[in-house]
Design a protein around this motif. Sequence first.
Motif, PDB file in Angstrom:
ATOM      1  N   TRP A   1       0.841  -1.200   0.000  1.00  0.00           N
ATOM      2  CA  TRP A   1       0.000   0.000   0.000  1.00  0.00           C
ATOM      3  C   TRP A   1       0.875   1.248   0.000  1.00  0.00           C
ATOM      4  CZ3 TRP A   1      -4.354   2.036  -1.169  1.00  0.00           C
ATOM      5  CH2 TRP A   1      -4.771   3.222  -0.599  1.00  0.00           C
ATOM      6  N   TYR A   2       1.984   1.195   0.743  1.00  0.00           N
ATOM      7  CA  TYR A   2       2.903   2.334   0.832  1.00  0.00           C
ATOM      8  C   TYR A   2       4.026   2.254  -0.194  1.00  0.00           C
ATOM      9  CZ  TYR A   2       0.445   3.060   5.224  1.00  0.00           C
ATOM     10  OH  TYR A   2      -0.527   3.261   6.163  1.00  0.00           O
ATOM     11  N   ARG A   3       3.986   1.254  -1.074  1.00  0.00           N
ATOM     12  CA  ARG A   3       5.030   0.995  -2.078  1.00  0.00           C
ATOM     13  C   ARG A   3       6.421   0.987  -1.430  1.00  0.00           C
ATOM     14  NH1 ARG A   3       1.200  -0.563  -4.591  1.00  0.00           N
ATOM     15  NH2 ARG A   3       0.752  -0.138  -6.788  1.00  0.00           N
TER      16      ARG A   3
ATOM     17  N   CYS B   1       3.691  -5.597   3.068  1.00  0.00           N
ATOM     18  CA  CYS B   1       2.222  -5.626   3.081  1.00  0.00           C
ATOM     19  C   CYS B   1       1.669  -5.001   4.361  1.00  0.00           C
ATOM     20  CB  CYS B   1       1.716  -7.055   2.919  1.00  0.00           C
ATOM     21  SG  CYS B   1       2.122  -7.800   1.329  1.00  0.00           S
TER      22      CYS B   1
ATOM     23  N   ASP C   1      -5.895   2.592   3.725  1.00  0.00           N
ATOM     24  CA  ASP C   1      -5.885   1.372   2.914  1.00  0.00           C
ATOM     25  C   ASP C   1      -7.244   0.674   2.998  1.00  0.00           C
ATOM     26  OD1 ASP C   1      -5.286  -0.910   1.485  1.00  0.00           O
ATOM     27  OD2 ASP C   1      -3.915  -1.726   2.994  1.00  0.00           O
TER      28      ASP C   1
ATOM     29  N   CYS D   1      -5.220  -7.554  -1.831  1.00  0.00           N
ATOM     30  CA  CYS D   1      -6.295  -7.224  -0.889  1.00  0.00           C
ATOM     31  C   CYS D   1      -6.812  -8.504  -0.239  1.00  0.00           C
ATOM     32  CB  CYS D   1      -7.446  -6.527  -1.601  1.00  0.00           C
ATOM     33  SG  CYS D   1      -7.019  -4.938  -2.318  1.00  0.00           S
TER      34      CYS D   1
ATOM     35  N   HIS E   1      -4.629  -4.196   1.674  1.00  0.00           N
ATOM     36  CA  HIS E   1      -3.590  -4.844   0.853  1.00  0.00           C
ATOM     37  C   HIS E   1      -2.580  -5.557   1.755  1.00  0.00           C
ATOM     38  CE1 HIS E   1      -5.292  -1.778  -1.789  1.00  0.00           C
ATOM     39  NE2 HIS E   1      -4.824  -2.480  -2.814  1.00  0.00           N
ATOM     40  N   THR E   2      -2.984  -6.657   2.359  1.00  0.00           N
ATOM     41  CA  THR E   2      -2.197  -7.278   3.419  1.00  0.00           C
ATOM     42  C   THR E   2      -1.706  -8.696   3.145  1.00  0.00           C
ATOM     43  OG1 THR E   2      -4.250  -7.992   4.482  1.00  0.00           O
ATOM     44  CG2 THR E   2      -3.317  -5.874   5.215  1.00  0.00           C
TER      45      THR E   2
ATOM     46  N   THR F   1      -0.304  -1.921   6.423  1.00  0.00           N
ATOM     47  CA  THR F   1      -1.582  -1.284   6.145  1.00  0.00           C
ATOM     48  C   THR F   1      -1.778  -0.113   7.090  1.00  0.00           C
ATOM     49  OG1 THR F   1      -3.941  -1.718   5.783  1.00  0.00           O
ATOM     50  CG2 THR F   1      -2.903  -2.835   7.671  1.00  0.00           C
TER      51      THR F   1
ATOM     52  N   CYS G   1       1.308  -7.530  -2.772  1.00  0.00           N
ATOM     53  CA  CYS G   1       0.420  -7.347  -1.631  1.00  0.00           C
ATOM     54  C   CYS G   1      -1.018  -7.238  -2.137  1.00  0.00           C
ATOM     55  CB  CYS G   1       0.813  -6.104  -0.834  1.00  0.00           C
ATOM     56  SG  CYS G   1       2.416  -6.264  -0.021  1.00  0.00           S
TER      57      CYS G   1
END
Length: 120
Positions: free
Chosen positions: A21-23, A27, A33, A79, A37-38, A29, A77
């Motif tokens: 999610w944070y690139r 993974c 988010d 969802c 995306h975990t 969150t 990552c």
Amino acid sequence: MAKNVLGGDLVDCSRNPMTGWYRDGCCNTGAGDTGVHTVCAVMTADFLAYSASVGNDLSTPAPQYGFPGLKPGDQWCLCAPRWQEAFEAGSAPQVVLDATHVQTLEWCRLEDLQSHAVTG
């Protein structure tokens, strides 16, 4: 430090392609988010076809979003609700448990994740 589904420290999922999610390759969150995306998932042709069939084409690059497009073998990552949906449809990708955030357990059963586990 965030925890994984096994209770240990969350490890990186992939830096090539850069995911999360944070690139940041992880993974992790946070509040923004909404997709959760975990799940550190290992892409398969079956899952990529399934995902495209339900409206989320992960194979086609989208450079405007910094998205390279995924191919079988890539770790990403995913969802948690999408993994669960794919699991119920018989198309779930494999999972790297050490790199899958503990929050995934709000959507998926550990036993189901373990049945698809690989080492990263």
